[in-house]
Scaffold this active site. Structure first.
Site, mmCIF file in Angstrom:
data_model
loop_
_atom_site.group_PDB
_atom_site.id
_atom_site.type_symbol
_atom_site.label_atom_id
_atom_site.label_comp_id
_atom_site.label_asym_id
_atom_site.label_seq_id
_atom_site.Cartn_x
_atom_site.Cartn_y
_atom_site.Cartn_z
ATOM 1 N N LYS A 1 0.693 -1.262 -0.154
ATOM 2 C CA LYS A 1 -0.140 -0.087 -0.037
ATOM 3 C C LYS A 1 0.998 1.132 -0.067
ATOM 4 O O LYS A 1 0.214 2.390 -0.312
ATOM 5 C CB LYS A 1 -0.954 -0.055 0.949
ATOM 6 C CG LYS A 1 -1.987 -1.000 1.097
ATOM 7 C CD LYS A 1 -3.081 -0.745 2.174
ATOM 8 C CE LYS A 1 -4.220 -1.896 1.858
ATOM 9 N NZ LYS A 1 -3.909 -3.269 2.101
HETATM 10 C C1 LIG Z 1 -4.542 -4.553 1.681
HETATM 11 C C2 LIG Z 1 -3.763 -5.518 1.711
HETATM 12 C C3 LIG Z 1 -4.078 -6.681 0.618
HETATM 13 C C4 LIG Z 1 -5.377 -6.806 0.065
HETATM 14 O O1 LIG Z 1 -5.265 -5.793 -1.368
HETATM 15 P P1 LIG Z 1 -6.566 -5.644 -2.158
HETATM 16 O O2 LIG Z 1 -5.897 -4.459 -3.107
HETATM 17 O O3 LIG Z 1 -7.453 -4.900 -1.131
HETATM 18 O O4 LIG Z 1 -6.952 -6.710 -2.640
HETATM 19 C C5 LIG Z 1 -3.371 -7.897 0.629
HETATM 20 N N1 LIG Z 1 -2.512 -8.067 1.531
HETATM 21 C C6 LIG Z 1 -1.981 -6.997 2.501
HETATM 22 C C7 LIG Z 1 -0.861 -7.123 3.169
HETATM 23 C C8 LIG Z 1 -2.664 -5.766 2.263
HETATM 24 O O5 LIG Z 1 -2.509 -4.966 3.295
#
Ligand SMILES: *Cc1c(COP(=O)(O)O)cnc(C)c1O
Length: 432
Positions: free
Chosen positions: A107
Site C-alpha cells: 500500500k
Molecule cells: C490491503 C492488503 C491486501 C489486499 O489488497 P487489495 O488491493 O485490497 O485486494 C493484501 N495483503 C496485504 C498485506 C494488504 O495490506
C-alpha cells in the site's frame, strides 16, 4: 483524459476532480475513459530499463494530457523511492516482494503516489486539503507515511482505541508534522461513521476541503500497475506463459494488474487468491456476486466481505462476465492451509507472510491444473508485520527490519475522541 463513473459512463470528470472526490457522487468508481496500449517494442525494452524509467513510460501514457513531463518525473521518483524485487522460490515460481517501502506493505506505492498527486493538483495551495481516514491498521499506516511532510495536506487518522496492534499503531501515531491521530472510544465502524458524517456535513464542507484517500481512489489504484510491468520485465520466462497470483481483499491490487494487461502487458492469466472471504472466487466459479459479512482470519488485511473494487474489475473486462471468468481464476484457503504453506515454504528457505501464503497457494493450485506457466505471487507485506502469526507457525523468533523496529521507539501522540459527531465536527472546525 476524463474519468467516468462505473455507475454512469456519461458522468465524466477531470483527473483533479476524480482524485479530490475519490468516489463519484453516484457511489460509482472512477475509471479512465480509455486505456492506452503500449507497443510490444516498448514492453520488450523494459528489461533494460530501471523501475523508475518503466514507471515514467507507463504514467506518461496515462497522465500526459494532465501533467507536465516534469510533474510525471517527480511523481514517479517520489512513488518509486524503494525497490520491488522478484525472488525465485521454486522452479517457475517467483515472489514479487512489494514490502520494501516505509510501512512494509504494498500500500506504500499507492499512498505515496496519491499524496504527491493531490499536492500537485492543488498547485495554488489556495486551500489546505484535509484527508480523513478511518483505519483498523494497515491503511492508516500507509496513508500517514505516504502523506508525511507533503505540502498543503493535513491527514487526520481515526482509529479505535485498543483495537489496533501496537506495532501498527506506532506507524501512524508517532509521526507528528501533518499527521494527527485521533484515538476514538469505540470500534472501527464508529471511526468509519464519523468520517462518513463529516463528508456529508454541509457546514464542514463549506469551510474545509475534505477528501478521503481510501483504496478506491484512482490515485491509489492506478500506480499499482507499475510493479506488474517491472516484475514482468525481470521475470525469466523461458518461453512460458505468465500468470500472476494476487492475494486479494478489496481487489484493487489485482485490478491494477488487469489494467497493466489491458495496456498491453502479456500476462496470460490472473489468480484471485483469498482467505475464507471468498465472494469473488465463488463468483468466478459461476455464482452470483453476493456481498457477505466479513470473516476474521489470519490474513486480516483481506478480511473483506464486500470487495469495493469489484465494479472496476467488471469494467476492465468490458462487462463481459465470461471473458472475466476465463482470464481470472479464483481460489480460497483456510487459516490452517495458510499456516501449513508458511511452514512448508520455510523449508525451501523462504518466509511468507499470511497474505503472501494465500497468493502462493493460489498460484500452486493454478499451475498444477494448467501446465506450461511461469508464475509470480505478490508478497504484499513483510512477514515481520504479522510477527505473531508467522512466529507461531514457524516456532522461531523473527528479526524485525530496522525501519519497523524504529517505529517502536517513537513516542505515541494521540488526541482522544468520543464517538460523537458534534465533538468531531468541533475539532475539525477548529483546524480551519
Ligand atoms: C490491503 C492488503 C491486501 C489486499 O489488497 P487489495 O488491493 O485490497 O485486494 C493484501 N495483503 C496485504 C498485506 C494488504 O495490506
Amino acid at each position: 483524459m476524463k474519468y467516468y463513473s462505473t455507475n454512469n459512463p456519461s458522468h465524466q470528470v477531470s483527473l483533479s476532480e476524480a482524485v479530490i472526490k475519490g468516489l463519484a457522487p453516484d457511489n460509482g468508481l472512477y475509471m479512465p475513459e480509455r486505456i492506452p496500449v503500449l507497443s510490444p517494442e516498448l514492453i520488450n525494452r523494459m528489461s533494460e530499463m530501471s523501475f523508475r524509467e518503466i514507471g515514467y513510460e507507463v504514467i506518461s501514457a496515462l497522465f500526459s494530457e494532465d501533467l507536465s513531463d516534469h510533474q510525471i518525473q517527480e511523481l514517479v521518483d517520489h512513488t518509486l523511492a524503494f525497490d520491488a524485487s522478484i525472488v525465485k522460490v521454486e522452479e517457475y515460481v517467483y515472489s514479487l516482494e512489494l514490502f520494501h517501502g516505509p510501512t512494509l506493505a504494498f500500500k506504500d506505492f499507492g499512498a505515496r503516489f496519491c499524496s504527491k498527486l493531490m499536492s500537485m493538483l492543488d498547485e495554488e495551495k489556495a486551500q489546505k486539503i484535509y484527508v480523513l481516514v478511518a483505519t483498523s491498521g494497515d491503511t492508516g499506516s500507509a496513508v500517514a507515511n505516504g502523506f508525511l511532510g507533503v505540502d498543503g495536506v493535513e491527514v487526520i487518522i481515526l482509529f479505535p482505541r485498543g483495537k489496533v496492534s501496537p506495532l501498527q499503531e506506532k506507524q501512524f501515531t508517532t509521526l507528528g508534522k501533518n499527521i494527527t491521530a485521533l484515538e476514538v472510544e469505540g470500534v472501527f465502524d464508529d471511526c468509519q461513521t464519523l468520517v462518513k458524517q463529516a463528508f456529508l456535513d454541509e457546514e464542514l464542507n463549506q469551510k474545509l476541503l475534505l477528501t478521503s484517500a481510501n483504496s478506491i481512489n484512482i490515485a491509489r489504484w492506478i500506480p499499482q500497475c507499475l510493479y506488474y510491468f517491472y516484475a514482468y520485465s525481470r521475470l525469466p520466462k523461458n518461453g512460458k506463459k505468465v500468470v500472476f497470483s494476487v492475494p486479494s481483499g478489496n481487489f484493487g491490487n489485482i485490478g491494477a494488474g488487469i489494467l497493466a494487461a489491458r495496456m498491453g502487458l502479456p500476462i496470460d492469466h490472473f489468480v484471485a487468491a483469498t482467505n475464507l472471504n471468498k465472494v469473488v472466487p465463488e463468483y468466478l466459479k459461476g455464482a452470483e456476486f453476493l456481498a457477505q459479512p466479513s470473516i476474521q482470519t489470519l490474513s486480516n488485511s483481506m478480511d473483506v466481505g464486500n470487495p469495493s473494487n469489484f465494479p472496476r474489475l467488471k469494467a476492465l473486462f468490458g462487462d463481459d462476465e465470461s471473458f472475466f471468468r476465463e482470464k481470472v481464476k479464483g481460489y480460497f484457503y483456510t487459516d490452517e492451509e495458510t499456516v501449513r504453506a508458511i511452514q512448508q515454504v520455510k523449508e525451501q528457505g523462504y518466509i511468507l507472510d499470511p497474505h503472501g501464503a494465500v497468493g502462493y497457494l493460489g498460484l500452486k493450485d493454478f499451475m498444477a491444473e494448467n501446465p506450461g506457466y511461469v508464475g509470480v505471487f505478490l508478497e504484499t507485506a513483510h512477514p515481520g508485520k504479522f510477527k505473531d502469526v508467522v512466529e507461531e507457525a514457524l516456532g522461531e523468533t523473527l528479526v524485525l527490519p530496522d525501519r519497523l523496529a524504529a517505529f517502536l521507539k517513537g513516542e505515541k501522540k494521540v488526541i482522544p475522541m468520543e464517538k460523537d459527531f458534534e465533538r468531531f465536527k468541533a475539532f475539525l472546525k477548529n483546524l480551519g
